[in-house]
Design a protein around this motif. Structure first.
Motif, short mmCIF file in Angstrom:
data_model
loop_
_atom_site.label_atom_id
_atom_site.label_comp_id
_atom_site.label_asym_id
_atom_site.label_seq_id
_atom_site.Cartn_x
_atom_site.Cartn_y
_atom_site.Cartn_z
N LEU A 56 0.83 -1.21 0.00
CA LEU A 56 0.00 0.00 0.00
C LEU A 56 0.86 1.26 0.00
N ASP A 57 2.02 1.21 0.69
CA ASP A 57 2.92 2.35 0.66
C ASP A 57 3.44 2.60 -0.75
N ALA A 58 3.72 1.52 -1.47
CA ALA A 58 4.21 1.66 -2.85
C ALA A 58 3.16 2.29 -3.75
N VAL A 59 1.90 1.87 -3.56
CA VAL A 59 0.81 2.45 -4.34
C VAL A 59 0.67 3.94 -4.03
N HIS A 60 0.73 4.26 -2.75
CA HIS A 60 0.60 5.66 -2.33
C HIS A 60 1.72 6.51 -2.94
N ASP A 61 2.97 6.01 -2.88
CA ASP A 61 4.09 6.76 -3.41
C ASP A 61 3.96 7.00 -4.91
N GLN A 62 3.55 5.96 -5.64
CA GLN A 62 3.44 6.11 -7.09
C GLN A 62 2.31 7.04 -7.49
N LEU A 63 1.23 7.05 -6.73
CA LEU A 63 0.14 7.98 -7.02
C LEU A 63 0.48 9.40 -6.55
N GLU A 64 1.18 9.49 -5.44
CA GLU A 64 1.49 10.79 -4.86
C GLU A 64 2.61 11.50 -5.59
N TYR A 65 3.63 10.74 -6.00
CA TYR A 65 4.84 11.36 -6.51
C TYR A 65 5.06 11.17 -8.00
N ARG B 141 2.54 19.94 -11.51
CA ARG B 141 1.69 19.73 -12.70
C ARG B 141 1.83 18.33 -13.25
N GLN B 142 2.96 17.69 -13.00
CA GLN B 142 3.15 16.30 -13.43
C GLN B 142 2.56 15.31 -12.44
N GLY B 143 2.10 15.80 -11.31
CA GLY B 143 1.58 14.91 -10.29
C GLY B 143 2.65 14.31 -9.42
N ALA B 144 3.88 14.82 -9.53
CA ALA B 144 5.00 14.28 -8.76
C ALA B 144 5.14 14.94 -7.40
N MET B 145 4.46 16.05 -7.19
CA MET B 145 4.39 16.70 -5.89
C MET B 145 2.97 17.20 -5.68
N ARG B 146 2.55 17.20 -4.44
CA ARG B 146 1.19 17.66 -4.15
C ARG B 146 1.13 19.18 -4.15
N THR B 147 2.10 19.84 -3.53
CA THR B 147 2.16 21.29 -3.48
C THR B 147 3.58 21.74 -3.78
N ASN B 148 3.71 23.02 -4.14
CA ASN B 148 5.03 23.59 -4.43
C ASN B 148 5.65 24.08 -3.13
N PRO B 149 6.70 23.44 -2.64
CA PRO B 149 7.31 23.82 -1.35
C PRO B 149 7.99 25.17 -1.37
N VAL B 150 8.23 25.73 -2.55
CA VAL B 150 8.92 27.02 -2.65
C VAL B 150 8.01 28.17 -2.20
N ARG B 151 6.70 27.97 -2.28
CA ARG B 151 5.77 29.04 -1.94
C ARG B 151 5.94 29.54 -0.52
N ASP B 152 6.35 28.68 0.40
CA ASP B 152 6.43 29.05 1.81
C ASP B 152 7.85 29.34 2.29
N LEU B 153 8.78 29.52 1.36
CA LEU B 153 10.16 29.83 1.76
C LEU B 153 10.25 31.24 2.33
N THR B 154 11.26 31.47 3.15
CA THR B 154 11.50 32.81 3.70
C THR B 154 11.74 33.79 2.56
N PRO B 155 11.03 34.92 2.55
CA PRO B 155 11.23 35.90 1.46
C PRO B 155 12.67 36.39 1.41
N ILE B 156 13.14 36.64 0.20
CA ILE B 156 14.48 37.21 0.01
C ILE B 156 14.32 38.72 -0.06
N GLU B 157 14.66 39.38 1.01
CA GLU B 157 14.45 40.83 1.10
C GLU B 157 15.77 41.55 0.89
#
Length: 393
Positions: free
Chosen positions: A52-61, A158-174
């Protein structure tokens, strides 16, 4: 049996095969195909959990089996750059941006993150990496790295390899104490050109006339060295800006379409620039090829031009000057004469007027029409005596 929907799996069956406990489950991936997964385990529960973990990984990533939780980040970066290159070929992205992203990926992103697996790429890890780049390499490099990371991770989503973009929550570069746009004034223009004219090094690198052309047009270095004699109509005093010269790994200097549709433009030339170019054509016999060619008659490397300018300015009053100073100077001269931000953006080849205003135009007083009204209401002015109203008799 009810058909499986996209991303659904069936029941897990467990059997013993040659002494091994084997769990088997079938799922339907995001392409609609049925995929059967088998996993071994020391017990039925362990085998079932691994399946089940393998199925989850392949669908999630990964919508495709090639993109999984275990895929190296370097593979994703390479695939994203290939996609970006196709956009460049279709004229949707700038070739100079592609060159920058390749350079940043090769020098910084891949050495720092390329060996990680997609399942290990998250906001905390990327934030530590980017803050390290900011500390060691500076703001400009950190911003370029963030752009690459955001592009790659967005593509993975967009390829379904990540659920969300982790860059959105990075510390702003000021940017602290952001430098205001600085341009040459009339006296500085004359002094800088005199320094170029008197420098044997500058003359040997054909800088005096190239810099004058940039001051006449506001072009980028890559655009200026990309102008050919056939782009000029010196009778009408017009130049067509339609290409930029960029270095391409394995191919040398290559002429590409300019940065954007707005960058592809025709510009009228000042009379003094037309006369300079006419004299240059007679002197060099130029009717084809680059106007500002290399010593071998081919394209010039804009990086070498910038390096030569930096060398000339050493020991002068122009240590602060960069190649972009000439664009800022053109923008400021037009602004001082009352040209609109749209007109200035068209001259510089900017699609967005906000870019022109934020980067190339310094702040200046904007309340000329209001100051007369405010001046008439001076709270410290002597009170005007009231008119004699008479005795009312």
């Amino acid at each position: 049996m009810k058909p499986l929907g996209l991303g659904e799996h069936g029941d897990v069956t467990v059997s013993v095969d040659r002494g091994y406990v084997v769990a088997t489950v079938q799922y339907r991936n995001w392409s609609g195909r049925y995929v059967r997964v088998k996993r071994n385990g020391r017990s039925k529960a362990a085998a079932r959990r691994r399946a089940l973990d393998a199925v989850h990984d392949q669908l999630e990533y990964g919508a495709e089996e090639s993109l999984t939780k275990g895929t190296k980040f370097a593979v994703a970066v390479s695939a994203w750059l290939e996609m970006f290159e196709l956009l460049v070929e279709r004229g949707r992205r700038s070739p100079s941006t592609l060159a920058l992203y390749r350079n940043i990926s090769d020098r910084i992103v891949l050495p720092g993150l390329g060996s990680l697996r997609l399942g290990e790429i998250g906001t905390p890890r990327l934030d530590r990496f980017l803050q390290g780049v900011l500390r060691d390499k500076g703001v400009a490099t950190a911003k370029a790295c963030r752009s690459v990371l955001s592009g790659v991770c967005g593509w993975l989503v967009r390829q379904g390899a990540m659920r969300t973009n982790p860059v959105r929550d990075l510390t702003p570069i000021e940017v602290e104490n952001r430098k205001r746009a600085r341009a040459l004034d009339d006296a500085e223009i004359r002094a800088w050109l005199a320094a170029l004219d008197s420098s044997e090094f500058a003359r040997r690198h054909d800088l005096p006339e190239l810099v004058r052309f940039m001051l006449a047009t506001g072009t980028r270095i890559g655009e200026a060295v990309g102008v050919t004699w056939t782009d000029l109509d010196l009778d009408l005093g017009i130049v067509q800006i339609q290409r930029t010269i960029i270095p391409v790994k394995g191919a040398g200097l290559v002429a590409h379409r300019v940065k954007s549709d707005a960058s592809e433009r025709g510009l009228f030339l000042p009379d003094w620039c037309v006369e300079m170019l006419k004299a240059r054509r007679v002197r060099l016999g130029g009717f084809d090829g680059p106007v500002f060619a290399s010593t071998t008659g081919g394209w010039r490397d804009r990086g070498n031009v910038g390096k030569a300018i930096r060398q000339v300015r050493v020991g002068t009053d122009f240590e602060w000057l960069t190649s972009h100073t000439f664009r800022k100077t053109v923008a400021t001269l037009l602004d001082d004469e009352g040209a609109s931000a749209r007109r200035i953006a068209d001259q510089l080849g900017h699609a967005r007027v906000s870019m022109t205003q934020d980067v190339y135009l310094g702040r200046k007083p904007t309340n000329a029409a209001n100051v007369a009204v405010l001046s008439a209401h001076n709270p410290d002015a002597p009170t005007r005596p009231a008119e004699d109203a008479g005795d009312g008799a």
